[in-house]
Motif scaffolding. Sequence first.
Motif, PDB file in Angstrom:
ATOM      1  N   GLU A   1       0.797  -1.120   0.064  1.00  0.00           N
ATOM      2  CA  GLU A   1       0.046  -0.040  -0.056  1.00  0.00           C
ATOM      3  C   GLU A   1       0.740   1.288  -0.033  1.00  0.00           C
ATOM      4  N   GLY A   2       1.996   1.123   0.342  1.00  0.00           N
ATOM      5  CA  GLY A   2       2.949   2.187   0.334  1.00  0.00           C
ATOM      6  C   GLY A   2       3.021   3.060   1.512  1.00  0.00           C
ATOM      7  N   GLU A   3       2.077   2.626   2.502  1.00  0.00           N
ATOM      8  CA  GLU A   3       2.051   3.584   3.725  1.00  0.00           C
ATOM      9  C   GLU A   3       3.149   3.293   4.764  1.00  0.00           C
ATOM     10  N   VAL A   4       3.417   4.293   5.595  1.00  0.00           N
ATOM     11  CA  VAL A   4       4.313   4.354   6.590  1.00  0.00           C
ATOM     12  C   VAL A   4       3.582   4.595   7.786  1.00  0.00           C
ATOM     13  N   GLU A   5       3.729   3.928   8.933  1.00  0.00           N
ATOM     14  CA  GLU A   5       3.281   4.217  10.227  1.00  0.00           C
ATOM     15  C   GLU A   5       4.443   4.373  11.096  1.00  0.00           C
ATOM     16  N   HIS A   6       4.396   5.499  12.046  1.00  0.00           N
ATOM     17  CA  HIS A   6       5.245   5.607  13.230  1.00  0.00           C
ATOM     18  C   HIS A   6       4.554   5.142  14.499  1.00  0.00           C
ATOM     19  N   TYR A   7       5.743   4.572  15.499  1.00  0.00           N
ATOM     20  CA  TYR A   7       5.134   4.361  16.658  1.00  0.00           C
ATOM     21  C   TYR A   7       5.026   5.598  17.642  1.00  0.00           C
ATOM     22  N   SER A   8       3.959   5.597  18.301  1.00  0.00           N
ATOM     23  CA  SER A   8       3.422   7.003  19.113  1.00  0.00           C
ATOM     24  C   SER A   8       3.689   6.223  20.487  1.00  0.00           C
ATOM     25  N   ALA A   9       4.558   6.936  21.312  1.00  0.00           N
ATOM     26  CA  ALA A   9       4.743   6.520  22.793  1.00  0.00           C
ATOM     27  C   ALA A   9       3.543   6.798  23.713  1.00  0.00           C
ATOM     28  N   GLU A  10       2.959   8.009  23.072  1.00  0.00           N
ATOM     29  CA  GLU A  10       1.717   8.484  23.827  1.00  0.00           C
ATOM     30  C   GLU A  10       0.450   7.352  23.700  1.00  0.00           C
ATOM     31  N   ALA A  11       0.243   6.899  22.505  1.00  0.00           N
ATOM     32  CA  ALA A  11      -0.817   5.984  22.104  1.00  0.00           C
ATOM     33  C   ALA A  11      -0.101   4.370  22.253  1.00  0.00           C
ATOM     34  N   ASP A  12       1.033   4.226  22.539  1.00  0.00           N
ATOM     35  CA  ASP A  12       1.539   2.758  22.671  1.00  0.00           C
ATOM     36  C   ASP A  12       1.120   2.090  21.578  1.00  0.00           C
ATOM     37  N   ASP A  13       1.190   2.856  20.297  1.00  0.00           N
ATOM     38  CA  ASP A  13       0.650   2.023  19.133  1.00  0.00           C
ATOM     39  C   ASP A  13       1.366   2.687  18.004  1.00  0.00           C
ATOM     40  N   PHE A  14       0.933   2.013  16.478  1.00  0.00           N
ATOM     41  CA  PHE A  14       1.279   2.708  15.404  1.00  0.00           C
ATOM     42  C   PHE A  14       0.326   3.587  14.826  1.00  0.00           C
ATOM     43  N   VAL A  15       0.704   4.662  14.504  1.00  0.00           N
ATOM     44  CA  VAL A  15      -0.345   5.652  13.791  1.00  0.00           C
ATOM     45  C   VAL A  15       0.125   6.000  12.347  1.00  0.00           C
ATOM     46  N   PRO A  16      -0.829   6.279  11.414  1.00  0.00           N
ATOM     47  CA  PRO A  16      -0.136   6.741   9.934  1.00  0.00           C
ATOM     48  C   PRO A  16       0.590   8.104  10.073  1.00  0.00           C
ATOM     49  N   ILE A  17       1.343   8.180   9.168  1.00  0.00           N
ATOM     50  CA  ILE A  17       2.261   9.453   9.068  1.00  0.00           C
ATOM     51  C   ILE A  17       1.388  10.353   8.299  1.00  0.00           C
TER      52      ILE A  17
END
Length: 216
Positions: free
Chosen positions: A200-216
């Motif tokens: 899909e060509g997507e990149v997600e980054h790890y958010s320490a606040e959410a303790d999860d990966f979220v889309p850039i």
Amino acid sequence: MQRVRPLPGYLIQRYQGWKATRYKDNQAWYRHLAHEGQHPRAMVICCCDSRVHVTAIFGADQGEFFLHRNIANLVPPFEPDGAQHGTSAAVEYAVTSLKVAHVIVLGHSNCGGVKGCEDMCDGKAPELEDSSSFVGRWMDILRPGYERVKDIKDPETRTRALEKQAVIVSLENLMSFPFVRDAIAEGNLSVHGLWHDIGEGEVEHYSAEADDFVPI
């Protein structure tokens, strides 16, 4: 060394094409890089997978990224035990000598190394359990991540979660290196975790606040 052969013809042709075009058009820049040394802004730890093209994803040029590739983009814990630690050496060099401002761990979808770890931990890959398996012993690094996701029922969801655990475990292990912790405490370094969906060509980054990966 009698079994070492010349390069395949198609690679020689590609090299010659590069030398006659891209190198020729940017000769001054290449010579600058050669004489001035490297001063990368970031280190990227990514998978050996041939489908993960880090410089293309971020539009990076020569000299911008200090790249280190290994199976499943893993960082081992800090273990100065006298063994040969290629990834640990690369991290040390990037942080203490090159003084990079960022260390980025980049995971990806459909990772064969991660799937191998999952199968090994499930008892489905006895060949990786063998003490002589370099891949198996390397993937032992990810066992803590497997323990966190092993109870997920849906197979596809569990595999994807383990791919992201490969990033999280590596970030945790980075923090076990004293020189990484010191550089962060001094405000000279930041660490980042990314996961790339190849299809899909997507990149997600790890958010320490959410303790999860979220889309850039």
